[in-house]
Enzyme design. Structure first.
Site, PDB file in Angstrom:
ATOM      1  N   PHE B 113       2.715 -11.359  -8.077  1.00 18.27           N
ATOM      2  CA  PHE B 113       2.214  -9.985  -8.098  1.00 18.27           C
ATOM      3  C   PHE B 113       2.125  -9.537  -9.561  1.00 18.27           C
ATOM      4  O   PHE B 113       3.059  -9.751 -10.345  1.00 18.27           O
ATOM      5  CB  PHE B 113       3.140  -9.063  -7.307  1.00 18.27           C
ATOM      6  CG  PHE B 113       2.552  -7.698  -7.127  1.00 18.27           C
ATOM      7  CD1 PHE B 113       1.521  -7.486  -6.224  1.00 18.27           C
ATOM      8  CD2 PHE B 113       3.002  -6.633  -7.886  1.00 18.27           C
ATOM      9  CE1 PHE B 113       0.949  -6.224  -6.077  1.00 18.27           C
ATOM     10  CE2 PHE B 113       2.436  -5.371  -7.749  1.00 18.27           C
ATOM     11  CZ  PHE B 113       1.408  -5.166  -6.836  1.00 18.27           C
ATOM     12  N   LYS B 210       8.523  -2.463   2.074  1.00 20.10           N
ATOM     13  CA  LYS B 210       7.665  -3.296   2.913  1.00 20.10           C
ATOM     14  C   LYS B 210       8.389  -3.610   4.226  1.00 20.10           C
ATOM     15  O   LYS B 210       8.487  -2.752   5.087  1.00 20.10           O
ATOM     16  CB  LYS B 210       7.300  -4.565   2.143  1.00 20.10           C
ATOM     17  CG  LYS B 210       6.487  -4.285   0.868  1.00 20.10           C
ATOM     18  CD  LYS B 210       6.181  -5.570   0.118  1.00 20.10           C
ATOM     19  CE  LYS B 210       5.474  -5.300  -1.194  1.00 20.10           C
ATOM     20  NZ  LYS B 210       4.088  -4.830  -1.026  1.00 20.10           N
ATOM     21  N   ARG B 356      -6.140  -8.185   4.640  1.00 17.32           N
ATOM     22  CA  ARG B 356      -4.743  -8.575   4.890  1.00 17.32           C
ATOM     23  C   ARG B 356      -4.226  -7.933   6.162  1.00 17.32           C
ATOM     24  O   ARG B 356      -4.450  -6.740   6.407  1.00 17.32           O
ATOM     25  CB  ARG B 356      -3.828  -8.084   3.750  1.00 17.32           C
ATOM     26  CG  ARG B 356      -4.110  -8.644   2.407  1.00 17.32           C
ATOM     27  CD  ARG B 356      -2.920  -8.408   1.461  1.00 17.32           C
ATOM     28  NE  ARG B 356      -2.460  -7.018   1.397  1.00 17.32           N
ATOM     29  CZ  ARG B 356      -1.424  -6.610   0.685  1.00 17.32           C
ATOM     30  NH1 ARG B 356      -0.704  -7.491  -0.018  1.00 17.32           N
ATOM     31  NH2 ARG B 356      -1.081  -5.338   0.654  1.00 17.32           N
TER      32      ARG B 356
END
Lengths: 397, 397
Positions: B113, B210, B356
């Site tokens: 990332f 998340k 995604r």
């Protein structure tokens, strides 16, 4: 004219408590739980990921930064919120050293809050290029600034005594010597009028859980003078400070101006709490707050000095040289403060012997000041502090 | 056996929405607003400053860290929460370079990332001692680790494709070459079983918004292997990492073990939200979550491949090589995702062409997977993505 009855109604103060610790943690504004409930249930709960756009979360650090800018004399677009004050000090200091590559000194004073000094120590050690943290007594700070000074790192108000630096003088001296100024507003923002741009500060940083009442661990803020903002290369170059975070480039390109002082994903719940807490300032003139703070502080000092001969004023006697707190020294200060807390007056204690009292006109009036003096006087007269329970130390003092 | 009907009831999912974006932001656990209301009104509101002791705020970073430790195979007392993932990457990386002073390379891959890479760039630039960020393709990462590698900085799961690294191999290779490993668990913690201590990671970092469902901008966490924890000298040496923060010493002395990875005043509201969000894991076996994630992902892939020939699987076909998300490439992926969102299926998009879908068994079942496939199939069959409104880009994509 600020209506202090109205500002007081903004807060949910604990029943039966006189709260003189707003210099450490401001009380709960009643707008905050309402706002957070909304953010949790109707934004996070209903919008989930789309909240970043639909609820405008992504711009909150800057939008809320603009609201703080107004309180510290900064132009819109020059302040962002996020992280902690320690991190913001680090960013400002790393930027300053970078802008003054030939200078080796960071000048500060022993009245600075320790985390500012610790972060400077850590940075100096990491850089390993011979920088030095030069600490002087607060009264010698101005004289310590010299041609080798890269940055003056100064917290305006001493967290223990409330002693307030003459920032105009310090900034003028620093600039005369070619040094940059990092002004820590932890005990200034929301306590009295501040003019970072008028006085020409290069960087300013602060926290929002004291006089700005945004709650435990509320986010910090950072100001960078507009003429410097595009010249600093961030040491903490996180994706939110990137020119185009959602391009997901492999290389960092600093964002424009103050945006490059953003680092990671912003803490939306805490920023929303801050945003709600700031509503009170829409109705407040900081000059009124300052005048009232001085009046209440003078009243408190006079009352305590008259009734408690064992306590010695630790704050400057001249109100112009104080922030918005009053401190007294007393050998058994820790226990005396515990005795006060047990009687519903909340202040706090700083080792070795300082009893601190925050004076916050938004929610404290003359009546509370008088009652607090009365309770302290009784504790001293009866030696109520001489109770073993009051001498047991807690984790946070 | 984990009862997924029970875990699902833990969340307040938006009405009529199929949520396939838990890999970006988890949905609201209904315990969170209840807990935050308590923290605001009964702790902050009633205790104000005394909450640091009486409500135990001061120890929350470590106490909540221990709850995360259990999910990532770490011993109690080896994880703390706070700051953002970017900051935690910086701390781990600065520590690693410090422990390997004679080595100059940070090895990572182009699937990491970006903020991890940006923070490394910033650190390298600040240090100015000739370090290099060596980026290879994910499949060549293992080969890139050599005798000059100070640190391997690796995010286990690729945020775009869901490709999962073989951490056991990477860690073994790094240690064989004498390099330290920083394992970014952003897309791992809460997605499948993780064993940082069993595999011998030196540092691990992660975020909690998340798969851990702690809300927008929730705090990060950091793990330091116990044998290293007392040997690292923090670059970000804030007061909360001091051995005795409330002694207010002028000099920094690092705290014991993982405590020295604390920096500034912890964000209590966000940590309390995280703490409440973690309750669901008391009833969950991560091996069950993994098995169910694989089953649902296989079902999703089979459904999409059968119904949408224009979409190409971007994730590895072997479930053992995937995290808990599935990605498809499609030229008009941005618009197609907007069309899905308009029809109540929330996934997201990553440039240039990746759609995604996060697979999160705690609150997504086979029924939602089938309905999502049906809606995507209809969008593709009717070219519903070819609607101008779906092509307008938003700030966050």
């Amino acid at each position: 004219m600020t209506d202090f009855a109205k500002t007081r109604a903004f807060f949910d103060l604990p029943e039966g408590i006189i709260y003189l610790d707003g210099n450490s943690l401001g009380p709960l504004p009643s707008a905050v739980p309402v706002r957070l409930d909304h953010v949790m249930r109707l934004e996070w709960g209903e919008m989930v990921i789309t909240g970043w756009n639909r609820a405008g979360w992504i711009d909150m650090p800057r939008r809320v930064g603009d609201r703080i800018a107004r309180l510290i004399g900064a132009a819109p677009g020059t302040v962002v919120v996020g992280d902690t004050l320690s991190i913001k000090v680090y960013q400002a200091l790393a930027s300053a050293l970078d802008l003054r590559p030939d200078r080796r000194k960071i000048v500060s004073d022993s009245g600075n809050f320790p985390t500012d000094l610790y972060m400077a120590e850590g940075l100096i050690r990491s850089l390993d290029r011979g920088h030095e943290l030069s600490l002087s007594a607060p009264e010698n700070l101005e004289a310590a600034i010299d041609e080798d000074t890269a940055a003056l790192l100064v917290t305006e108000v001493d967290y223990r005594t409330g002693r307030r630096h003459d920032m105009a003088r310090l900034i003028a001296k620093a600039h005369q010597k070619g040094a940059l100024v990092i002004w820590d507003l932890a005990h200034s923002a929301g306590a009295f009028p501040v003019d970072v741009s008028g006085l020409g500060a290069d960087f300013a940083v602060g926290c929002t859980y004291k006089y700005l009442n945004a709650g435990p661990g509320a986010p910090a803020f950072i100001y960078v003078a507009p003429e410097l903002a595009d010249r600093v290369t961030p040491a903490l170059s996180g994706w939110m400070g990137h020119e185009a975070p959602f391009a997901f480039d492999l290389d960092y390109r600093a964002g424009h101006g103050i945006d490059r002082m953003r680092v990671g994903t912003p803490p939306i719940l805490q920023i929303a709490a801050l945003d709600a807490a700031l509503d009170v300032w829409d109705e407040v003139d900081l000059a009124d707050v300052r005048a009232q703070s001085v009046a209440l502080s003078e009243r408190f000092i006079a009352g305590v000095e008259a009734a408690c001969p064992d306590l010695t004023l630790a704050s400057p006697r001249d109100p112009a040289r104080r922030g918005s707190q009053v401190a007294f020294r007393f050998e058994h200060g820790y226990a005396a403060m515990q005795a006060m807390i047990a009687r519903g007056v909340i202040g706090d204690f700083r080792a070795p012997d300082i009893m601190r009292f925050g004076i916050t006109p938004l929610y404290v009036g003359a009546d509370e000041i008088d009652r607090a003096v009365g309770i302290l006087a009784e504790i001293m007269a009866t030696r109520a502090w001489d109770e073993p329970a009051y001498h047991r130390r807690e984790a946070v003092t």
